[in-house]
Design an enzyme around this catalytic site. Structure first.
Site, short mmCIF file in Angstrom:
data_model
loop_
_atom_site.label_atom_id
_atom_site.label_comp_id
_atom_site.label_asym_id
_atom_site.label_seq_id
_atom_site.Cartn_x
_atom_site.Cartn_y
_atom_site.Cartn_z
N HIS A 84 58.19 -47.36 -9.67
CA HIS A 84 59.34 -45.60 -10.37
C HIS A 84 58.79 -45.81 -9.20
O HIS A 84 58.01 -45.68 -8.14
CB HIS A 84 58.48 -44.79 -11.66
N ASP A 163 62.13 -32.42 -20.60
CA ASP A 163 62.51 -32.84 -19.18
C ASP A 163 63.74 -32.66 -18.73
O ASP A 163 63.90 -32.56 -17.35
CB ASP A 163 61.71 -34.18 -19.37
N ARG A 170 64.86 -26.87 -12.97
CA ARG A 170 63.82 -26.85 -11.73
C ARG A 170 64.88 -26.79 -10.45
O ARG A 170 64.53 -26.54 -9.67
CB ARG A 170 63.15 -27.89 -12.09
N SER A 185 56.43 -35.04 -15.33
CA SER A 185 58.83 -35.39 -15.55
C SER A 185 58.93 -36.84 -14.98
O SER A 185 59.10 -37.28 -15.77
CB SER A 185 58.97 -34.83 -14.52
N LYS A 189 58.23 -39.97 -18.96
CA LYS A 189 59.45 -41.01 -19.01
C LYS A 189 58.97 -42.18 -18.82
O LYS A 189 59.51 -43.32 -20.09
CB LYS A 189 60.40 -40.67 -17.38
N1 URA Z 1 61.60 -37.28 -10.10
C1 URA Z 1 61.55 -36.88 -11.64
O1 URA Z 1 62.18 -37.65 -12.53
N2 URA Z 1 61.58 -35.30 -11.84
C2 URA Z 1 60.60 -34.66 -10.75
O2 URA Z 1 59.76 -33.82 -11.46
C3 URA Z 1 60.76 -35.62 -9.57
C4 URA Z 1 61.22 -36.47 -8.85
#
Ligand code: URA
Length: 444
Positions: A84, A163, A170, A185, A189
């Site tokens: 990621h 999320d 957000r 967050s 995932k």
């Molecule tokens: N990327 C995400 O998936 N979540 C966040 O909170 C910030 C960047």
């Protein structure tokens, strides 16, 4: 039963720790509509200022995971690893990494995002390949992984819906930039997608989404949270002061990756930093997956794999299986080009000292490669080509960059941004490694 949301907001506002029950109850209430947007916003702002402790971050992560389905990849009897990135400019590493690591009989279930703001998104790049589908169902995703070890898709509605809903809020309430919220967050995932290991690429510098002093903390939080859910994790902090490689956009980035993967095509020094980061991340993924004893071994094997042409074949297999037209991959010149183009040239002699990633990212958005709002459409053909990298010697009038777009107006705005982002020094500028730091479970 829903607890009184106001009590939970007050508790966090006053700096107290929330219990597992309170966090999960609030999130569940928000997902099913019992808690309003304004109450969720108030809690997010309270968290923004008060922060979350380690336990609270874990409960929030769990609440996100429990809001949806967790992918069950257990029938795929091989190591499963993902990467990621916190988001960069010209960051196309995933396009090479995923097929590369999959060549080692490791499963790479890659769930990626779209570009938003100045950072590009892997899905937009993949979708620039005519026909390429990133909206596969969970079942199709697993079927493809079974057949070729790799599949690259977008977030499904089934994974961490809490999320998705909260991230959108957000985004419009100024509460993205909080380490605990970012950790829950991202980690939720990665855990929900069912991988056993994840490498976090944390971008540092002008094109990164977070200030430098927060990066270590984010890396440690991500690793700790992944580990708490039984997922192995490692973080690499990489430099994002200037764009990676020579291209910023969508199709132009696919093209650069294909040149690197297809051993029959030439690769220039302009792509060296991209290769460095990609091979390092591949080495880290292979090490974490238990395939390589060390990151260094993994890097060496990955380099050999790239040269062998196997990675290119794997990429073509993936494109085909996901509906993409491989003709465009085999003959890069048949892709249509943008109507308008322009060159940006050096205004003095010297050494290129600054190629500011943020300016390039913003210029790319203005050209149509990215989005200002989530529902904007992207222009796959538009983009920026970089002809000189930081450290290169330049003469006045040398082309530093070429820009492509659908109107002169777009080019005007992009050119202004790029001019601000380019700096030439009279003194030699040294080349720097893009790999700044590695943090693993032992460091937290
Ligand atoms: N990327 C995400 O998936 N979540 C966040 O909170 C910030 C960047």
């Amino acid at each position: 039963m829903l607890m009184n949301p106001v009590e939970i907001i007050r508790k966090k506002r006053d700096g107290y720790e929330l219990s597992e029950y309170e966090i999960k109850n609030f999130i569940r209430g928000y997902v099913n509509g019992e808690v309003s947007d304004y109450q969720m916003s108030a809690l997010l702002m309270a968290i923004y200022f008060r922060g979350l402790g380690n336990e609270e971050t874990k409960f929030l992560t769990e609440a996100y995971i429990e809001s949806g389905r967790k992918l069950n990849l257990s029938k795929l009897n091989k190591p499963k690893v993902d990467k990621h990135s916190t988001g960069g400019v010209g960051d196309k590493t995933s396009l090479i990494l995923a097929p590369l690591v999959a060549c080692f009989d490791v499963i790479v279930p890659m769930i990626s995002g779209r570009g938003l703001g100045h950072t590009g998104g892997t899905l937009d790049k993949l979708e620039s390949i005519p026909g390429f589908r990133t909206d596969l169902s969970a079942d199709e995703f697993i079927k493809n992984l079974e057949s070729i070890n790799v599949c690259m898709i977008g977030q499904t509605d089934e994974l961490t819906p809490a999320d998705r809903k909260i991230y959108a809020l957000r985004d419009v309430t100024g509460t993205v930039e909080n380490i605990s919220l970012i950790t829950a967050s991202i980690a939720s995932k990665k855990i929900a997608e069912g991988t056993e290991a994840v490498v976090y690429d944390i971008k540092c510098g002008s094109g990164a989404n977070l200030s430098e002093d927060k990066l270590d903390e984010l890396a440690r939080n991500l690793i700790r949270t992944s580990n708490e859910f039984g997922q192995k994790a490692l973080a690499v902090i990489t430099d994002m002061d200037s764009p990676l490689g020579y291209s910023v956009g969508n199709w132009v980035e696919v093209k650069e990756c294909v040149e690197i993967m297809n051993p029959k095509l030439p690769v220039t020094g302009l792509s060296l930093d991209l290769l460095e980061v990609t091979l390092f991340l591949a080495g880290a993924m292979l090490h974490l997956a238990g395939e390589a004893q060390s990151i260094e071994d993994g890097i060496k094997w990955s380099g050999d794999k790239l040269l062998s042409g196997e990675v290119f074949s794997k990429f073509c297999e993936m494109v085909k299986l996901q509906g993409g037209d491989v003709e465009y991959i085999h003959d890069l010149n048949i892709y249509p080009s943008s109507e308008y183009s322009r060159t940006i040239c050096a205004d003095s002699d010297g050494y290129l000292a600054r190629l500011d990633a943020l300016s390039f990212g913003k210029a790319a958005v203005e050209l149509g490669c990215g989005r200002k709002k989530t529902d904007d459409t992207v222009d796959h053909k538009a983009g920026i080509l970089i002809r000189k990298k930081p450290g290169y010697e330049v003469k006045k009038g040398d082309v530093i960059s070429e820009i492509y777009g659908s109107s002169e107006d777009k080019l005007d705005i992009a050119q202004r941004l790029l001019n601000e982002g380019i700096g030439i020094s009279p003194n030699p500028v040294s080349f720097k490694s893009k790999i700044l730091k590695v943090i693993d479970s032992k460091d937290i």
